[in-house]
Scaffold this motif. Structure first.
Motif: not given
Length: 96
Positions: A15-25, A55-70
């Protein structure tokens, strides 16, 4: 229960590596996201349970979709789909 590679520390690192605080949030706080870790480990069906702002909700969904397999959850020795809820904290300061 399913487990991310590296456990809790692995999830936090991803999460730290991939999650970014969106501009405008402008909000701070937690976004709660729920998703299914499928029997094959894939992350699917992500949705926001409790959001802060679009904006924050969309960023969370974007990053979750990037997650590798558990590593999938197991019940009686066989892999099963498991619903998982994860709180993700957004802060306007860098040190959290």
């Amino acid at each position: 229960m399913p487990e991310f590679k590296g456990g809790r520390k692995g999830v936090l690192s991803f999460l730290k590596e991939n999650l970014h605080y969106p501009e405008g949030a402008t909000s701070e706080g937690k976004v709660f996201v729920t998703f299914t870790v499928a029997a094959d480990g894939r992350v699917k069906n992500a949705s926001i349970v409790k959001g802060l702002e679009p904006l924050l909700d969309q960023e969370v969904l974007r990053v979750i979709k990037l997650m590798p397999a558990w590593n999938p959850g197991n019940q009686q020795g066989r892999a099963v789909d498991v619903r998982y809820t994860l709180p993700i904290t957004f802060s306007l300061t860098e040190d959290e």
